[in-house]
Design a protein around this motif. Structure first.
Motif, PDB file in Angstrom:
ATOM      1  N   ALA A 100      43.003  45.733  -5.776  1.00 25.25           N
ATOM      2  CA  ALA A 100      42.490  45.039  -6.961  1.00 25.25           C
ATOM      3  C   ALA A 100      42.858  45.799  -8.233  1.00 25.25           C
ATOM      4  N   THR A 101      42.775  47.118  -8.181  1.00 26.24           N
ATOM      5  CA  THR A 101      43.111  47.926  -9.359  1.00 26.24           C
ATOM      6  C   THR A 101      44.608  47.875  -9.644  1.00 26.24           C
ATOM      7  N   LEU A 102      45.439  47.882  -8.602  1.00 29.72           N
ATOM      8  CA  LEU A 102      46.881  47.745  -8.804  1.00 29.72           C
ATOM      9  C   LEU A 102      47.211  46.412  -9.475  1.00 29.72           C
ATOM     10  N   ARG A 103      46.613  45.339  -8.996  1.00 32.74           N
ATOM     11  CA  ARG A 103      46.871  44.031  -9.597  1.00 32.74           C
ATOM     12  C   ARG A 103      46.389  43.987 -11.046  1.00 32.74           C
ATOM     13  N   GLU A 104      45.194  44.500 -11.289  1.00 29.96           N
ATOM     14  CA  GLU A 104      44.636  44.476 -12.642  1.00 29.96           C
ATOM     15  C   GLU A 104      45.484  45.312 -13.594  1.00 29.96           C
ATOM     16  N   THR A 105      45.917  46.481 -13.147  1.00 28.94           N
ATOM     17  CA  THR A 105      46.703  47.360 -14.016  1.00 28.94           C
ATOM     18  C   THR A 105      48.070  46.765 -14.302  1.00 28.94           C
ATOM     19  N   ARG A 158      43.368  55.846 -14.577  1.00 27.13           N
ATOM     20  CA  ARG A 158      42.322  55.288 -13.728  1.00 27.13           C
ATOM     21  C   ARG A 158      42.903  54.803 -12.397  1.00 27.13           C
ATOM     22  N   LEU A 159      44.029  54.112 -12.477  1.00 25.90           N
ATOM     23  CA  LEU A 159      44.670  53.591 -11.267  1.00 25.90           C
ATOM     24  C   LEU A 159      45.005  54.718 -10.291  1.00 25.90           C
ATOM     25  N   ARG A 160      45.660  55.756 -10.766  1.00 30.90           N
ATOM     26  CA  ARG A 160      46.077  56.837  -9.879  1.00 30.90           C
ATOM     27  C   ARG A 160      44.870  57.530  -9.255  1.00 30.90           C
ATOM     28  N   ALA A 161      43.804  57.706 -10.051  1.00 34.04           N
ATOM     29  CA  ALA A 161      42.600  58.332  -9.513  1.00 34.04           C
ATOM     30  C   ALA A 161      41.973  57.466  -8.428  1.00 34.04           C
ATOM     31  N   GLN A 162      41.916  56.161  -8.642  1.00 34.62           N
ATOM     32  CA  GLN A 162      41.289  55.269  -7.675  1.00 34.62           C
ATOM     33  C   GLN A 162      42.128  55.141  -6.402  1.00 34.62           C
ATOM     34  N   VAL A 163      43.440  55.063  -6.552  1.00 31.69           N
ATOM     35  CA  VAL A 163      44.295  54.970  -5.376  1.00 31.69           C
ATOM     36  C   VAL A 163      44.256  56.271  -4.583  1.00 31.69           C
ATOM     37  N   GLU A 164      44.186  57.395  -5.258  1.00 31.65           N
ATOM     38  CA  GLU A 164      44.092  58.672  -4.541  1.00 31.65           C
ATOM     39  C   GLU A 164      42.822  58.726  -3.688  1.00 31.65           C
TER      40      GLU A 164
END
Length: 342
Positions: free
Chosen positions: A251-256, A274-280
């Motif tokens: 969801a974060t990848l799509r939103e970003t 934010r994306l990199r932190a959440q995916v990590e």
């Protein structure tokens, strides 16, 4: 067979056949096949198809992380030159982007004639150094500004320094230090432009897509395991945790990606941090739950699983952990943007 079908077949073959034997030669051949087939001509970030670009990176990462390290670097180089020099021609061959700047290894411009320069110094963490044709590398000019330079790596004064990669993970990327001894190069853009352009942070989101793709491939083994009659409820609980983590990351990848396409000239630093932190966080959860659910068997008997499980923790350290989180926290504290509002 369609172009997409050919691409899927190639990646499936790569996943089933390790590139660890003669890795440099194997990666070179794979990159040549991908370039020759037109598969590296990805959409440029910020032009309406960023998510499509990230899907391809994730797909390649799910087959082999050593390959995607070179694939992502090549496609990033093409995107950088398209952004900085939209009317320029890119030389044929495989490209890398070498932008690490540890204090013990820096390359400096020692002479210039217009855009043509000569370089001296050492560059660290040069992925694919033994197999690539060209590199975009960050250098330091006479005023101590960061200047991007394109270099033909076939010059005899480009020296590969093999200090011995000790990690099992990502060992086949042919990553070396490189010594430049009065090497010719060409300036790409103005001093500081590499870091200041919108594409710098847009490209940083592509790395998160690579982490995500590898995590999905590992999670696929757990999902398959849970379809077998001998699985237990504990495995299903682990799969539930993995699903929650990956869906949040997706969801974060799509939103970003959507944010980047809607703000192509704005700095994507905050959303991409934010994306990199959440995916990590999601990737670490997948590594933990998949390992606990499946035990030692796939680590020892499945070459694709074992390669991903060894490579991903090393590749994930392209994140700078708490240093990146501190930078994100400072930016959030100083920003009027409130990403917490529903």
């Amino acid at each position: 067979m369609s172009r997409s079908g050919t691409f899927d077949r190639l990646l499936g073959h790569i996943a089933c056949h390790p590139v660890s034997r003669e890795p440099g030669r194997a990666l070179h051949q794979l990159m040549q096949e991908l370039i020759g087939g037109g598969f590296t001509a990805l959409p440029i970030p910020g032009r309406g198809r960023t998510l499509e670009r990230w899907r391809t990176l994730a797909q390649v990462a799910g087959s082999d992380l050593a390959l995607v390290k070179l694939f992502e670097g090549h496609t990033d180089a093409l995107a950088i030159m398209s952004e900085i020099e939209p009317d320029g021609a890119t030389a044929n061959g495989s490209w890398g982007v070498w932008a690490a700047e540890p204090p013990f290894a820096r390359v400096r411009i020692i002479d210039r004639q217009g855009e043509q320069v000569h370089l001296q110094g050492r560059k660290a963490w040069c992925s694919g150094a033994a197999v690539l044709d060209w590199a975009l590398l960050t250098t330091w000019d006479e005023q101590q500004r960061v200047q991007l330079v394109a270099v033909d790596l076939k010059q005899p004064t480009v020296k590969l320094i093999d200090d011995g990669w000790q990690a099992v993970g990502m060992g086949s990327t042919a990553s070396l230090d490189v010594e430049f001894e009065c090497v010719r190069g060409r300036c790409v853009g103005l001093p500081g432009q590499y870091l200041d352009r919108p594409g710098f942070w847009q490209g940083g989101g592509g790395i998160a897509a690579c982490w995500y793709g590898a995590a999905c491939a590992l999670a696929g083994y757990l999902r398959e395991h849970c379809t077998k009659p001998y699985h237990d409820a504990h495995a299903e609980a682990h799969l539930g945790a993995v699903d929650a983590a990956l869906c949040a990351a997706a969801a974060t990848l799509r939103e970003t990606a959507t944010w980047i396409d809607n703000h192509p000239r704005a700095s994507a630093q905050l959303p991409v941090r934010r994306l990199r932190a959440q995916v990590e966080v999601a990737v670490n959860a997948v590594l933990e739950h998949v390992g606990r659910a499946l035990g030692a068997t796939p680590f020892c008997r499945n070459s694709h699983f074992a390669r991903l499980a060894a490579d991903l923790p090393v590749f994930l350290r392209q994140s700078h952990a708490e240093k990146d989180l501190a930078a994100l926290g400072k930016q959030v504290a100083d920003s009027a943007d409130d990403g917490w509002v529903l």
